[in-house]
Enzyme design. Structure first.
Site, mmCIF file in Angstrom:
data_model
loop_
_atom_site.group_PDB
_atom_site.id
_atom_site.type_symbol
_atom_site.label_atom_id
_atom_site.label_comp_id
_atom_site.label_asym_id
_atom_site.label_seq_id
_atom_site.Cartn_x
_atom_site.Cartn_y
_atom_site.Cartn_z
ATOM 1 N N SER A 1 16.423 -34.532 -5.366
ATOM 2 C CA SER A 1 17.348 -33.515 -5.862
ATOM 3 C C SER A 1 17.078 -32.221 -5.115
ATOM 4 O O SER A 1 15.918 -31.816 -4.970
ATOM 5 C CB SER A 1 17.172 -33.306 -7.365
ATOM 6 O OG SER A 1 18.116 -32.375 -7.856
ATOM 7 N N GLU A 2 18.135 -31.581 -4.647
ATOM 8 C CA GLU A 2 17.993 -30.446 -3.725
ATOM 9 C C GLU A 2 17.234 -29.261 -4.316
ATOM 10 O O GLU A 2 16.714 -28.422 -3.583
ATOM 11 C CB GLU A 2 19.387 -29.967 -3.281
ATOM 12 C CG GLU A 2 20.177 -31.031 -2.547
ATOM 13 C CD GLU A 2 21.654 -30.949 -2.870
ATOM 14 O OE1 GLU A 2 22.186 -29.828 -2.915
ATOM 15 O OE2 GLU A 2 22.273 -31.996 -3.104
#
Length: 413
Positions: free
Chosen positions: A238-239
């Site tokens: 997840s960024e």
């Protein structure tokens, strides 16, 4: 900013000239802030190459009638190893306000999980950094090995007056399983629209090999892990700073410091790691992620992707998408989308008419009708698989792009 999300008020103010917005990819924002805190005035990045970012053509301000009165600034560009890189400048701040789980009176900070995000980066880049501390302890009570941000970067400490809260609460029930990134609803069927989404997600899951590091865009891509076979593990990135993201939590297991890039409550799988946003995008741009699956407004025969705005109508922002497609030679880029848009137009086009997220980046296109393989160097499209009950002529009638048909055309499972 990089993304408006569902902020309709801000979107309307932008489109009617009430506010100016400079759109910038999320990873570039993180690196610009990091550079400011490190005394680096500028740097070159592949993110945004051959897009409106490079050309300075994203509108910054409109008038009341929606006409563009100001555009962004073109980026200085250099070629390294045959690829264009854009020069981005440092982004310092006057004041940074951040929140930490524990802070000692020397200013040393400890952050929990995804609370790392931008907090340490912003503190380093600002003239004055104010930390809101959930717990203020005496000097010496934090083990030096546990310090996430040294006190040299902090100017003021204030006590937190309210507990952390989840902005987008998402949970699952105990009979939902929990082997994927969403709830069991993805498998339950229901409407024709959901069945189409499941068909795309089921095929997209085949791109996720055991042990792969993967990043999944919002929408249909997040359903893919639900269709992985038992024991088949992938590491979801997840960024906002997670490697090893799990499903939505049970209602009694919600942690406000464990959220995904959409600010939804999630969980961490055994072996997960958390880190700040600059490190997150370093692993993305560096090609350490094996597969990235994204949605699309349009995708072209040459592998061009457009998925973040419709000029004058829809303004969401690219978020981290431009970073995710910035290294297609090392990270396979897969588009998972319905074949036809709501207005009846084809999403698979000969050339994109919308602003590009990336040029010649997509390798595989998965829709509810078929699977295309893209030759990014030649700029050609090949129909490789077709959905049950669909024939080639139907695909041709609903596809704007020119394509050839594979000799060994397969049926989507």
């Amino acid at each position: 900013m990089s993304h408006l999300g569902s902020n309709k008020i801000l979107e309307k103010k932008y489109l009617t000239g009430k506010i100016a917005v400079e759109l910038c990819p999320q990873g570039t924002i993180a690196e610009r802030i990091r550079a400011a805190g490190s005394g680096i005035p500028a740097f070159f990045t592949p993110t945004g190459g051959r897009t409106f970012i490079q050309q300075g053509e994203i509108p910054v301000r409109h008038d009341a009638d929606g006409n563009v009165v100001e555009y962004g600034k073109p980026r200085e560009t250099r070629i390294f190893n045959g690829r264009p890189f854009l020069m981005e400048t440092a982004l310092p701040g006057d004041v940074a306000i951040l929140r930490a789980w524990k802070v000692d009176k020397a200013g040393n900070c400890v952050f929990r999980y995804t609370a790392k995000g931008f907090a340490p980066l912003m503190a380093k880049a600002a003239k004055v950094a104010i930390v809101e501390a959930e717990n203020i302890v005496e000097i010496g009570e934090i083990d030096p090995n546990d310090v996430d941000l040294a006190g040299i970067f902090i100017d003021r400490i204030v006590p937190a007056t309210k507990p952390s809260q989840v902005e987008v609460l998402k949970t699952r029930s105990r009979d939902d399983g929990g082997d994927g990134n969403q709830t069991k609803a993805a498998k339950s069927g229901g409407s024709d629209a959901q069945e189409r989404r499941n068909r795309i997600a089921r095929r997209a899951a085949k791109e996720l090999k055991h042990g792969f590091y993967v990043n999944l865009g919002v929408g249909i891509p997040t359903l893919a892990p639900e269709f992985l076979p038992p024991g088949h593990q992938v590491w979801i990135q997840s960024e906002n700073g997670i490697l090893g993201m799990g499903p939505y939590p049970l209602p009694d297991k919600v942690d406000p410091d464990i959220v995904n890039a959409g600010k939804e409550s999630v969980t961490l799988v055994p072996g997960a790691a958390t880190f700040d946003s600059s490190e997150s995008f370093s692993m993305i741009r560096g090609g350490h992620v094996d597969v990235s699956i994204l949605g699309a407004l349009q995708v072209s025969a040459a592998g061009d992707l457009a998925n973040y705005m419709i000029p004058g109508k829809m303004f969401k922002g690219m978020g981290g998408a431009m970073d995710l497609v910035s290294n297609p030679d090392n990270t396979k880029i897969v588009v998972a989308t319905e074949h036809v848009a709501k207005d009846g137009s084809s999403k698979v086009v000969q050339s994109c008419s919308l602003p590009l997220t990336g040029a010649r980046v997509v390798s595989t296109i998965i829709t509810d009708l078929c699977v295309f393989e893209v030759d990014r160097k030649k700029g050609t499209l090949t129909l490789a698989e077709i959905a049950p009950g669909v024939d080639v002529e139907e695909v041709r009638s609903k596809t704007d792009a020119v394509f050839s048909v594979a000799d060994d055309l397969k049926t989507m499972e």
